[in-house]
Structures are given as structure tokens and as C-alpha cells.
Design an enzyme around this catalytic site. Sequence first.
Site, short mmCIF file in Angstrom:
data_model
loop_
_atom_site.label_atom_id
_atom_site.label_comp_id
_atom_site.label_asym_id
_atom_site.label_seq_id
_atom_site.Cartn_x
_atom_site.Cartn_y
_atom_site.Cartn_z
N LYS A 31 0.85 -1.19 0.00
CA LYS A 31 0.00 0.00 0.00
C LYS A 31 0.88 1.23 0.00
O LYS A 31 2.02 1.13 0.46
CB LYS A 31 -0.95 0.04 1.20
CG LYS A 31 -0.39 -0.33 2.56
CD LYS A 31 0.75 0.43 3.17
CE LYS A 31 0.71 1.89 3.38
NZ LYS A 31 1.95 2.45 4.00
N TYR A 57 -4.88 3.74 5.93
CA TYR A 57 -5.38 2.73 6.89
C TYR A 57 -6.73 3.17 7.47
O TYR A 57 -7.59 2.35 7.73
CB TYR A 57 -4.40 2.55 8.05
CG TYR A 57 -3.13 1.82 7.68
CD1 TYR A 57 -3.05 0.43 7.77
CD2 TYR A 57 -1.99 2.51 7.28
CE1 TYR A 57 -1.88 -0.24 7.46
CE2 TYR A 57 -0.82 1.85 6.96
CZ TYR A 57 -0.77 0.48 7.05
OH TYR A 57 0.39 -0.19 6.73
P1 NAD Z 1 12.21 2.12 2.25
O1 NAD Z 1 12.62 3.47 1.80
O2 NAD Z 1 12.77 1.62 3.54
O3 NAD Z 1 12.53 1.04 1.14
C1 NAD Z 1 12.34 1.28 -0.21
C2 NAD Z 1 13.22 0.34 -1.02
O4 NAD Z 1 13.07 0.67 -2.40
C3 NAD Z 1 14.71 0.45 -0.70
O5 NAD Z 1 15.27 -0.82 -0.65
C4 NAD Z 1 15.28 1.22 -1.88
O6 NAD Z 1 16.62 0.89 -2.16
C5 NAD Z 1 14.37 0.77 -3.00
N1 NAD Z 1 14.31 1.71 -4.12
C6 NAD Z 1 14.34 1.37 -5.42
N2 NAD Z 1 14.30 2.44 -6.21
C7 NAD Z 1 14.25 3.50 -5.40
C8 NAD Z 1 14.22 4.90 -5.64
N3 NAD Z 1 14.19 5.42 -6.88
N4 NAD Z 1 14.19 5.72 -4.55
C9 NAD Z 1 14.17 5.22 -3.32
N5 NAD Z 1 14.22 3.90 -3.03
C10 NAD Z 1 14.26 3.05 -4.07
O7 NAD Z 1 10.64 2.13 2.32
P2 NAD Z 1 9.66 1.14 3.12
O8 NAD Z 1 9.29 1.75 4.41
O9 NAD Z 1 10.22 -0.22 3.13
O10 NAD Z 1 8.36 1.24 2.19
C11 NAD Z 1 8.28 0.56 0.95
C12 NAD Z 1 6.81 0.38 0.58
O11 NAD Z 1 6.20 -0.46 1.55
C13 NAD Z 1 6.02 1.68 0.55
O12 NAD Z 1 5.12 1.66 -0.51
C14 NAD Z 1 5.27 1.68 1.87
O13 NAD Z 1 4.03 2.36 1.82
C15 NAD Z 1 5.07 0.20 2.11
N6 NAD Z 1 5.01 -0.11 3.55
C16 NAD Z 1 3.97 -0.84 3.99
C17 NAD Z 1 3.87 -1.14 5.33
C18 NAD Z 1 2.73 -1.97 5.83
O14 NAD Z 1 2.55 -2.05 7.04
N7 NAD Z 1 1.95 -2.59 4.96
C19 NAD Z 1 4.84 -0.68 6.23
C20 NAD Z 1 5.91 0.04 5.72
C21 NAD Z 1 5.99 0.33 4.38
#
Ligand code: NAD
Length: 374
Positions: free
Chosen positions: A144, A230
Site C-alpha cells: 500500500k 489505513y
Molecule cells: P524504504 O525506503 O525503507 O525502502 C524502499 C526500497 O526501495 C529500498 O530498498 C530502496 O533501495 C528501493 N528503491 C528502489 N528504487 C528507489 C528509488 N528510486 N528511490 C528510493 N528507493 C528506491 O521504504 P519502506 O518503508 O520499506 O516502504 C516501501 C513500501 O512499503 C512503501 O510503498 C510503503 O508504503 C510500504 N510499507 C507498507 C507497510 C505496511 O505495514 N503494509 C509498512 C511500511 C511500508
Amino acid sequence: MKYPNFPNTRRAFIKNTGIGIGISAIGTSAYPYTNLFQKEVQPNKKLGVALVGLGYYATHKIAPGLVASEYCTLKGIVTGTPSKEKEWIAKYSLPKKNIYNYDNFDKIAENDEIDIVYIVLPNAMHADFVIRAAKAGKHVICEKPFDISVKKAAAAVDACKKEGRLLQIGYRCQYDPYHQELMRVGQSKELGSIKVIRSGHSFFGVRGSNWRYTDKALAGGGPLMDVGVYCIQGARYATGEEPLAVSATAYNTYPNLMDGMEETILFSMEFPSGAVANIASSYAARANFIDVSAEKGSYGLGPAYGYDGAQGYIQGDKMSFQAKNQQAAQMDAFALNIQNNTPVKASGEDGLQDMRIIEALYKSASQNGTRVKL
Ligand code: NAD
């Protein structure tokens, strides 16, 4: 709405949903949570999952969820950061042939060990990768929010349909027993019709350097996209209805931060039954609750939307359910959907509907809170 075979005591509900596995949710209502319990066939081997994007959520929540999963296992990774490969190979005993980068990702089509591709990239990259995964013949889980626009989310739904692949949005709360109780009490009208919902999901992140706070092209918006979604979900599945109209007001109080995105958003949703939801989401405050007021009483959750530790109340009583690993429960339910070809609860259509609501909310906010019909 009718609930065939629906257990009418809370104890029966706990017994049936506490396990979450082996029960299918097939519904015909506007927002079905469960209306037909049906035995499902369990997969005879664990389905292989490839994670795309190895950031915070993939590393600290989904990968451990896969270890806890009954029907899924981590089999591959897709990363743009070669330095991460060694660690993941060692930690999860991954074969080298199951490691991909964003350029050669489409070759995953040739890999029989991968059944499901799980997209955990920044928001604006979701739909493109869903489409690539579906074209590679894989079932897809997409985090999401679905993406950053209705248009892109709709294209991803269409691609999965065309390729005959199942799609789930990472709405883990829908697989959590506390949220399932929120759905049950509201949709069964146990406390009469819902009149008012209040919900908030906020955390203090506004000063952060992550793309969420700094890069509108990747995030698509501020807390509404990230955590406000959410509350939209909560209001939709508590009522079992789709909003007719919304209105929103956005605020920014920290100068030069959240470039082009809201820092805080207050919004309302009007439902066909007359229920209204009043919601706040912010990157400069802290809140995590949903409270539902119906004609005969109130109930809710607080904390509500975290990975664990949810607590609930109904008419002054504390809810008590066995805690689950939400990510494992979500992925196991998806594996059962694949095995049995049953409808996905947190479906692509569900995520697409949230994108429509989010777009309507941003439209309202850009017009000083004008009511926008859906
Ligand atoms: P994050 O920034 O920690 O991770 C993002 C990942 O994408 C990194 O590994 C990064 O290297 C990669 N990436 C690839 N191309 C990129 C670019 N151009 N710029 C930046 N990063 C790039 O983020 P996250 O917190 O892991 O979130 C990722 C996704 O998961 C989001 O869509 C977020 O909404 C979702 N999420 C969902 C939940 C949940 O409870 N369902 C919780 C956290 C995050």
C-alpha cells in the site's frame, strides 16, 4: 446483506477467525469481509516469494513474516543495491540464480521456484512492477498505497486480469483478528447502524530524509498516502460501504519541509447509510486509533494499525484475540487464494477504490475543502 453460516456469538467468531487459515472469505457485499465459510485445500508445497525492494518493511517485517508463514517461503530477491545480495543469500539460503536487479527482473518469468512477486518499492514504482510481474506470469502482492494515481492502479488491475494472475494489496490489517471484529460488529449491525467513525493515524516523521518526506514524485503525497489510507480502509470495512462524497483540508506548519505534499490532513467521508467518518493523518503528530459510534453503543481499536499490540474495546469490555503475525497471515491467505482460485480479500479492486478516494480527497483539499462526490 446476508451472512450464510455466520457464527452469531463472539466466541464462535474468535474460534473461527482466530486461526485465519482454512477459511475462505467469499463475499458479494460492497465490502465483503466474510460471508461464507468454506474448506480450502492447502498448498502441498510452500509457494516461493520474491521480494522486490529490500528497504525497511521488506527487511524487518515481510522477510520475518515469510519465516513465520505456513504456505509461503522466501525464494528470491530483486534489488538495485548489489551490496545487499550477499547478506540476503546467506541469511535466507537463497540460490544465486534467484537474485535479480530491476533491469533483468523480467527474466523471473523463467524461474519456476518463484510463484509470487511481492513489490515493496516506493509508492510511484508499484504499478509498473505489478504489471511486469504479471506479464512474467507471477501472482503479485503490492504494498500500500497501490500506487500514486487511479490511472496507474487501474492499469495494474487490468494487467493482472489479462494475465490471469491474482493480485493482493498489502493491507495486513484485514487479516488481523481485531480488525476482523471491527468489520463483524459494524457490518452485522450488532450495535445498530453506525453513525460516526473517528480515526487517526499519524507519526512524527516530518523531519525525516526518506523519500516519503522529500520526494513527491515517488511518494505521491504525504501522510494520506502512507498512513491515512489505513483509516480510509477502517471506515470502509467497519461500515461495509463505499463513500458517496469526501472533503479534506491540508496543513503545513514546518516551513520548507514536505515539499509540495501535505504535512497534516483532516478529512471526512460520507457513506450511503448516513454514517460519517472524521479522520486525521499527520507526519507531525502521533495517533493510532479508530472509534466507531453506532446507535446502541461504541467500539473501536487503539492502538489500531500497528504491526502488533492492537487492543480493542466494545461497550466497555476489552476485546481479546490471539495475536497473529499479520504479514504471515496476509501471505498465507493469499497462498490459499492461489491454491483454491478464491477471491482475494485485500484485492486490487480494493486498493484501486482507495486510490479513487485519495484522489477525491486531494481534489477537495486543493479546493479549500469543497465536498467532492465519488
Ligand atoms: P524504504 O525506503 O525503507 O525502502 C524502499 C526500497 O526501495 C529500498 O530498498 C530502496 O533501495 C528501493 N528503491 C528502489 N528504487 C528507489 C528509488 N528510486 N528511490 C528510493 N528507493 C528506491 O521504504 P519502506 O518503508 O520499506 O516502504 C516501501 C513500501 O512499503 C512503501 O510503498 C510503503 O508504503 C510500504 N510499507 C507498507 C507497510 C505496511 O505495514 N503494509 C509498512 C511500511 C511500508
